[in-house]
Design a protein around this motif. Structure first.
Motif, PDB file in Angstrom:
ATOM      1  N   CYS A  75       0.822  -1.213   0.000  1.00 38.48           N
ATOM      2  CA  CYS A  75       0.000   0.000   0.000  1.00 38.48           C
ATOM      3  C   CYS A  75       0.855   1.262   0.000  1.00 38.48           C
ATOM      4  CB  CYS A  75      -0.958   0.009   1.183  1.00 38.48           C
ATOM      5  SG  CYS A  75      -0.204   0.320   2.803  1.00 38.48           S
ATOM      6  N   VAL A  76       2.037   1.207   0.639  1.00 38.63           N
ATOM      7  CA  VAL A  76       2.848   2.418   0.716  1.00 38.63           C
ATOM      8  C   VAL A  76       3.366   2.825  -0.657  1.00 38.63           C
ATOM      9  CG1 VAL A  76       3.478   2.158   3.140  1.00 38.63           C
ATOM     10  CG2 VAL A  76       4.868   1.057   1.389  1.00 38.63           C
ATOM     11  N   SER A 100     -12.901  -0.399   1.416  1.00 36.76           N
ATOM     12  CA  SER A 100     -11.521  -0.857   1.583  1.00 36.76           C
ATOM     13  C   SER A 100     -11.469  -1.927   2.650  1.00 36.76           C
ATOM     14  CB  SER A 100     -10.601   0.304   1.970  1.00 36.76           C
ATOM     15  OG  SER A 100     -10.931   0.780   3.266  1.00 36.76           O
ATOM     16  N   VAL A 101     -10.374  -2.643   2.654  1.00 37.19           N
ATOM     17  CA  VAL A 101     -10.065  -3.623   3.694  1.00 37.19           C
ATOM     18  C   VAL A 101      -8.655  -3.347   4.171  1.00 37.19           C
ATOM     19  CG1 VAL A 101      -9.832  -6.067   4.260  1.00 37.19           C
ATOM     20  CG2 VAL A 101     -11.564  -5.338   2.599  1.00 37.19           C
ATOM     21  N   CYS A 102      -8.453  -3.444   5.479  1.00 39.53           N
ATOM     22  CA  CYS A 102      -7.123  -3.320   6.070  1.00 39.53           C
ATOM     23  C   CYS A 102      -6.506  -1.960   5.679  1.00 39.53           C
ATOM     24  CB  CYS A 102      -6.266  -4.506   5.634  1.00 39.53           C
ATOM     25  SG  CYS A 102      -4.790  -4.797   6.608  1.00 39.53           S
ATOM     26  N   THR A 103      -5.245  -1.958   5.274  1.00 35.08           N
ATOM     27  CA  THR A 103      -4.572  -0.698   4.966  1.00 35.08           C
ATOM     28  C   THR A 103      -4.989  -0.104   3.624  1.00 35.08           C
ATOM     29  OG1 THR A 103      -2.682  -1.897   4.045  1.00 35.08           O
ATOM     30  CG2 THR A 103      -2.564  -1.278   6.365  1.00 35.08           C
ATOM     31  N   GLY A 104      -5.931  -0.748   2.949  1.00 34.34           N
ATOM     32  CA  GLY A 104      -6.504  -0.130   1.758  1.00 34.34           C
ATOM     33  C   GLY A 104      -7.150   1.204   2.061  1.00 34.34           C
ATOM     34  N   SER A 105      -7.604   1.390   3.310  1.00 33.93           N
ATOM     35  CA  SER A 105      -8.199   2.683   3.668  1.00 33.93           C
ATOM     36  C   SER A 105      -7.182   3.814   3.588  1.00 33.93           C
ATOM     37  CB  SER A 105      -8.826   2.627   5.065  1.00 33.93           C
ATOM     38  OG  SER A 105      -7.866   2.272   6.038  1.00 33.93           O
ATOM     39  N   LEU A 106      -5.908   3.507   3.800  1.00 29.85           N
ATOM     40  CA  LEU A 106      -4.884   4.539   3.672  1.00 29.85           C
ATOM     41  C   LEU A 106      -4.695   4.952   2.215  1.00 29.85           C
ATOM     42  CD1 LEU A 106      -2.253   3.183   6.205  1.00 29.85           C
ATOM     43  CD2 LEU A 106      -3.876   5.049   6.548  1.00 29.85           C
ATOM     44  N   PRO A 213      10.322  -0.917   6.982  1.00 30.39           N
ATOM     45  CA  PRO A 213      10.995  -0.101   7.998  1.00 30.39           C
ATOM     46  C   PRO A 213      10.735   1.395   7.860  1.00 30.39           C
ATOM     47  CG  PRO A 213      12.571  -0.948   6.385  1.00 30.39           C
ATOM     48  CD  PRO A 213      11.282  -1.650   6.132  1.00 30.39           C
ATOM     49  N   ASP A 214      10.366   1.821   6.660  1.00 28.79           N
ATOM     50  CA  ASP A 214      10.135   3.251   6.438  1.00 28.79           C
ATOM     51  C   ASP A 214       8.664   3.587   6.292  1.00 28.79           C
ATOM     52  OD1 ASP A 214       9.744   1.914   4.072  1.00 28.79           O
ATOM     53  OD2 ASP A 214      10.846   3.348   2.835  1.00 28.79           O
ATOM     54  N   ARG A 215       7.788   2.705   6.784  1.00 27.20           N
ATOM     55  CA  ARG A 215       6.357   2.882   6.511  1.00 27.20           C
ATOM     56  C   ARG A 215       5.813   4.203   7.057  1.00 27.20           C
ATOM     57  NH1 ARG A 215       2.655  -0.416  10.715  1.00 27.20           N
ATOM     58  NH2 ARG A 215       4.005  -0.344  12.525  1.00 27.20           N
ATOM     59  N   GLU A 216       6.160   4.565   8.295  1.00 27.41           N
ATOM     60  CA  GLU A 216       5.611   5.796   8.861  1.00 27.41           C
ATOM     61  C   GLU A 216       6.086   7.008   8.072  1.00 27.41           C
ATOM     62  OE1 GLU A 216       5.239   8.297  13.027  1.00 27.41           O
ATOM     63  OE2 GLU A 216       5.784   6.174  13.062  1.00 27.41           O
ATOM     64  N   GLU A 217       7.349   7.026   7.726  1.00 28.80           N
ATOM     65  CA  GLU A 217       7.888   8.145   6.959  1.00 28.80           C
ATOM     66  C   GLU A 217       7.171   8.276   5.616  1.00 28.80           C
ATOM     67  OE1 GLU A 217      12.086   9.245   4.672  1.00 28.80           O
ATOM     68  OE2 GLU A 217      12.077   7.801   6.323  1.00 28.80           O
ATOM     69  N   ARG A 218       6.918   7.156   4.950  1.00 29.29           N
ATOM     70  CA  ARG A 218       6.296   7.194   3.627  1.00 29.29           C
ATOM     71  C   ARG A 218       4.810   7.523   3.705  1.00 29.29           C
ATOM     72  NH1 ARG A 218       7.565   2.616  -0.331  1.00 29.29           N
ATOM     73  NH2 ARG A 218       7.038   4.291  -1.776  1.00 29.29           N
TER      74      ARG A 218
END
Length: 229
Positions: A75-76, A100-106, A213-218
């Motif tokens: 998703c990222v 959406s399902v799961c991180t699809g909402s992002l 590892p960079d998910r929050e930043e992205r």
């Protein structure tokens, strides 16, 4: 009877159950036509080690009655893909149901489609919804007008049954549930952070950090991109 067009975005490193769970349910809507859509018709690798085969491309499939965006660590990448986000926004804006399902909402959030809406996601990612102007809700399925979001992975089946009940009535949805023998009795009661305990929660976060590892930043960068449009 006009087909009910159920369209899923399928992208590299998608969590396949986010997609295949609700697809199994929603394919049983009357006269349903299910499409899996990506940039080409080449097989798309999932996070489970096997591929899914798209049925149409972003250019070919431009309308949906139900648009569903699954999640997964991929998703990222989608949240920084201008072509994919433009397609999600265009199709979603005209869909009867945007889901959406799961991180699809992002991904919906990054496309600018959740501002001012209540929504949910996987528990480890849910708070990121605030970055896109959404209100995170710790529930398995969340309806807010025509936006319907499911929590992590297995919640996709619940979401699809709840949406089916909205469209065709509860008896119809109950019959689908019975036909699928969806009567879960998990061997462990550890499906939420509150039930699993701190040690297991820590393990899951550590795995997520290894996988992305960079998910929050992205994710934050995607929110900044949206704000700058």
């Amino acid at each position: 009877m006009k087909p009910t067009r159920v369209v899923f975005l399928v992208f590299p490193n998608v969590t396949q159950l986010d997609l295949t769970g609700p697809a199994q349910v929603l394919s049983r809507l009357p006269n349903a036509k299910v499409d899996l859509v990506w940039k080409s018709l080449d097989p798309v690798q999932t996070d489970s080690g096997f591929a899914l085969l798209p049925t149409g491309t972003l250019d070919e499939v431009t309308e949906a009655d139900i648009l569903c965006i699954p999640g997964g660590f991929g998703c990222v990448d989608v949240m920084h893909d201008d072509d994919a986000l433009a397609w999600v926004w265009s199709v979603g804006e005209r869909a009867q149901w945007m889901t959406s399902v799961c991180t699809g909402s992002l991904i919906l959030g990054a496309a600018g489609l959740l501002e001012g809406y209540r929504a949910t996601s996987h528990w480890a990612w849910r708070d990121y919804l605030k970055l896109f102007g959404a209100e995170p809700v710790a529930e398995r399925v969340v309806f807010d007008r025509n936006r319907v979001t499911g929590g992590g992975v297995t919640a996709g089946i619940d979401f699809a049954l709840a949406l089916t009940a909205q469209i065709e009535g509860e008896d119809y949805a109950r019959a689908i549930q019975l036909g699928l023998e969806y009567d879960p009795h998990p061997p462990f009661d550890s499906g939420t952070p509150s039930k699993a305990g701190e040690q297991l929660v820590k393990q899951v976060y550590e795995r997520s950090d290894r996988m992305a590892p960079d998910r929050e930043e992205r994710v934050r960068a995607a929110a900044e991109r949206l704000a700058g449009r």
